[in-house]
Enzyme design. Structure first.
Site, short mmCIF file in Angstrom:
data_model
loop_
_atom_site.label_atom_id
_atom_site.label_comp_id
_atom_site.label_asym_id
_atom_site.label_seq_id
_atom_site.Cartn_x
_atom_site.Cartn_y
_atom_site.Cartn_z
CB ALA A 58 34.76 36.41 48.80
CG ASP A 59 39.71 37.83 44.34
OD1 ASP A 59 39.73 39.08 44.41
OD2 ASP A 59 40.05 37.21 43.31
CB THR A 60 34.66 36.23 42.10
OG1 THR A 60 33.97 35.96 43.32
CG2 THR A 60 34.01 35.42 40.98
#
Length: 215
Positions: free
Chosen positions: A81-83
Site C-alpha cells: 500500500a501507499d498513501t
C-alpha cells in the site's frame, strides 16, 4: 508387488501460501495484527517521487503495484500500500523537519483534503507462472481539518508523530483532535483500507481470513 502391510506413501503437501506485507509502516502492521492474521513483513524500497503530471490516485496505485512486485515470491501473496494526502491537487508527503511539519499544518488548517491509498496484491498464478500477477485499487477519503490555533500546531510539531506521516498528521492517536469530519473509509486515512485489501485478496483467490492461525 507392494507389501499391503506397508502404508502407501504420498507426496508431501505443498506449503501453505504466506501473506507478506510489503511495508514497514507500523500502522499497517498493527491493523493486520488486530484482525489476527499471520503475516511476514518485507518492506519494499522503491523510488517514491511522483512522475510529471501524475495525480494522487494514479501515483499511489503505481507505487503500491511497484512495492508488491518487488516483494513478490512464488510461495506468498504480497499485500502492499501507499498513501498520500492530496490538497487541491498538491501531493503532501512526510515532513522532514519541524519547519516542514508546521508548514503542512498551516496549509491543512481549516481546509478539506483527500487521502488516497493505493493497494496492490501480487501473487504467482500456479507453479508454472513465469512472473507474478498483480491487482490494484485505490481508496479515497475526504477529510476536513479544524482551524488550528498556533498553540496546537506548536504542540503537535514538538512531538515525534508528524514525521512519519503523509501530510504531517494522523487520524489515529492525538492527531484525531484536528479532524472535524471524514467521508469515506476511516481505515484508509490510517493507511490501509481494509475493505479494499480484503476485496483484492479475494479477487486473487486468497481469502483474508485464510491467514488466521490454525484452530
Amino acid at each position: 508387488m507392494a507389501d499391503p502391510s506397508t502404508p502407501a506413501s504420498h507426496p508431501p503437501e505443498a506449503a501453505p501460501t504466506r501473506l507478506v506485507l510489503a511495508s514497514g509502516s507500523p500502522r499497517r502492521r498493527e491493523m493486520l495484527e488486530e484482525i489476527g492474521v499471520v503475516f511476514d513483513v518485507r518492506p519494499s524500497d522503491v523510488d517514491e517521487a511522483p512522475l510529471a503530471g501524475e495525480d494522487g490516485p494514479t501515483y499511489v496505485a503505481r507505487l503500491a503495484a511497484e512495492k508488491a512486485l518487488v516483494a513478490a515470491r512464488p510461495d506468498a501473496v504480497v499485500l502492499a500500500a501507499d498513501t498520500t494526502v492530496d490538497l487541491d491537487g498538491d501531493l503532501l508527503g512526510k515532513p522532514a523537519d519541524r519547519d516542514e511539519a508546521l508548514g503542512l499544518l498551516h496549509r491543512l488548517s481549516g481546509s478539506t483534503h483527500h487521502v488516497h491509498t493505493g493497494v496492490a496484491v501480487a501473487w504467482f498464478e500456479g507453479e508454472d507462472a513465469t512472473g507474478p500477477s498483480v491487482l490494484t485499487g485505490v481508496a479515497t477519503t475526504q477529510v476536513s481539518i479544524a482551524e488550528l490555533p498556533a498553540a496546537w500546531m506548536d504542540w503537535w510539531v514538538s512531538g515525534p508523530e508528524p514525521y512519519d506521516k503523509a501530510g504531517g498528521y494522523a487520524l489515529q492517536g492525538s492527531g484525531g483532535v484536528f479532524v472535524t469530519s471524514i467521508h469515506g473509509s476511516p481505515s484508509n486515512v490510517v493507511g490501509l483500507p481494509l475493505d479494499l485489501a480484503a476485496r483484492l485478496l479475494a479477487e486473487s483467490g486468497h481469502d483474508l481470513l485464510s491467514f488466521l492461525p490454525p484452530g
